[in-house]
Design an enzyme around this catalytic site. Structure first.
Site, PDB file in Angstrom:
ATOM      1  N   ASP A  31       0.854  -1.193   0.000  1.00  0.00           N
ATOM      2  CA  ASP A  31       0.000   0.000   0.000  1.00  0.00           C
ATOM      3  C   ASP A  31       0.888   1.241   0.000  1.00  0.00           C
ATOM      4  OD1 ASP A  31      -3.260   0.149   1.036  1.00  0.00           O
ATOM      5  OD2 ASP A  31      -2.115   2.012   0.811  1.00  0.00           O
ATOM      6  N   GLY A  36      -5.236   4.506   1.854  1.00  0.00           N
ATOM      7  CA  GLY A  36      -5.226   3.456   2.889  1.00  0.00           C
ATOM      8  C   GLY A  36      -4.680   4.026   4.191  1.00  0.00           C
ATOM      9  N   ALA A 117     -10.271  -6.385  -8.379  1.00  0.00           N
ATOM     10  CA  ALA A 117     -11.453  -5.683  -7.845  1.00  0.00           C
ATOM     11  C   ALA A 117     -11.930  -4.680  -8.885  1.00  0.00           C
ATOM     12  CB  ALA A 117     -11.076  -4.956  -6.555  1.00  0.00           C
ATOM     13  N   TYR A 149     -13.459   6.712 -14.619  1.00  0.00           N
ATOM     14  CA  TYR A 149     -13.292   5.618 -13.657  1.00  0.00           C
ATOM     15  C   TYR A 149     -13.949   4.348 -14.208  1.00  0.00           C
ATOM     16  CZ  TYR A 149     -13.768   2.938  -9.340  1.00  0.00           C
ATOM     17  OH  TYR A 149     -13.722   1.943  -8.395  1.00  0.00           O
ATOM     18  N   LYS A 153     -11.880   0.943 -15.290  1.00  0.00           N
ATOM     19  CA  LYS A 153     -12.164  -0.367 -14.691  1.00  0.00           C
ATOM     20  C   LYS A 153     -12.584  -1.369 -15.774  1.00  0.00           C
ATOM     21  CE  LYS A 153     -11.237  -0.201 -10.349  1.00  0.00           C
ATOM     22  NZ  LYS A 153     -10.260  -1.135  -9.782  1.00  0.00           N
TER      23      LYS A 153
END
Ligand code: UDP
Length: 324
Positions: A31, A36, A117, A149, A153
């Site tokens: 990360d 995060g 994801a 976005y 994706k």
């Protein structure tokens, strides 16, 4: 198993790391702490099989080392949240596309299984109810940042599927639909943590538009259980799965429920979209997943009720008044 979890200090990533550790696996979290938080992993430091690496997913030599030495990768690192995307349009595309491109290249080189994801955003403004994995994507203009976005994706998905088709790289793609729970912050726009914090502070709950837009929400604990199972199933390779809830709720009703569950004196404030977001912003009226494909493989993916999930979010923020 030794899992690499990119974005493992983020909301879903940290829960996934925890789920893997609790089940006796080794976990390497990568990360860069852009969104995060170290605190998300603090309680996991007791696990000797957790290793934390602070770096970017675009650092090639680091990625060679980490992908080369794990058994499988959960690729959770991404620029997420409507507000974050609107404020960081260039960086978001770079992280979400270049990062996945590099990861898949290396996973292919070392022949490591990858779970990517993705997001319900991929469907764009297709209002069909419910949305099946093979339904159309409907996007607006390239001048509307939100769609970058969705397009990024979608390109990640195309790339993952192309590796599967071309080199038989085991790739699983998950489209998450409004996952909520402890550790998600409202800083980047997510509605539940934002409204819960407002209610706990006694502020007005900001409901955008007319509040009649609806979503289905899924508890993060349920989502990560499903994800961990899917990465180990050869039937899931080369497939896209929706993970989400089946019960719709309007944002106005959600706000009312949050006021009740927090026992707050707050009231609801309707905020026009033009005030809430950049001009030209397009919201989705409804977004309901068809989860029959994933349920056929692993059974019910959203057993936790919305009330219980909201309660867990309330508990999280009650103990941490400093986080928003
Ligand atoms: N929303 C809202 N008030 C807020 C934040 C979000 O009414 O303070 C609305 C937002 O416009 C959208 C819904 O809640 O209609 C869900 O927003 P979120 O950003 O959580 O997820 P997404 O839009 O990606 O489904």
């Amino acid at each position: 198993m030794k899992y690499l979890v990119t974005g493992g200090a983020g909301f879903i990533g940290s829960h996934l790391a925890e789920e893997c550790l609790q089940n006796g696996n080794e976990v390497v979290v990568l990360d860069n702490f852009a969104t995060g938080r170290r605190d998300n992993l603090k309680h996991l430091e007791k696990y000797p099989h957790l290793k934390l690496v602070q770096d970017s997913i675009m650092n090639y030599s680091r990625m060679v080392e980490l992908v080369g030495s794990c058994d499988a990768v959960f690729h959770m690192a991404a620029a997420v949240g409507v507000e974050y995307i609107l404020e960081n349009p260039l960086l978001s595309i770079q992280i979400n596309f270049r990062g996945t491109d590099l990861l898949l290249e290396l996973a292919n080189k070392f022949q490591k299984c990858v779970l990517i994801a993705s997001s319900s955003e991929v469907y764009g403004r297709n209002n069909k109810v419910p949305l099946r994995e093979d339904d159309n994507r409907t996007y607006g203009s390239t001048a509307v940042v939100r769609w970058s976005y969705a397009a990024g994706k979608a390109l990640d998905e195309f790339l993952g599927l192309a590796y599967w088709q071309t080199t038989h790289l085991p790739v699983v793609i998950i489209r998450f639909f409004n996952i909520i729970g402890p550790r998600q912050t409202g800083r980047y726009g997510m509605v539940v943590p934002r409204l819960v914090c407002q209610a706990l502070r006694g502020e007005d709950l900001t409901v955008y538009g007319n509040g009649q837009q609806s979503r289905t929400f899924t508890c993060v604990y349920d989502a990560v259980k499903a994800v961990r199972r899917l990465i180990g199933m050869p039937e899931a390779y080369g497939q896209v799965f929706n993970i989400g809830g089946s019960k719709e709720i309007t944002i106005l009703d959600l706000a009312k429920r949050i006021i009740e569950l927090t026992d707050s004196k707050s009231t609801i404030k309707i905020v026009p979209y033009e005030q809430a977001y950049q001009s030209g912003f397009e919201d989705m009226e409804r977004r309901v997943p068809d989860v029959s494909k994933v349920e056929k493989l692993i059974g019910c993916v959203n057993p936790t009720s919305l009330d219980d999930t909201i309660r867990s979010v309330i508990e999280f923020f009650k103990d941490r008044p400093d986080i928003r």
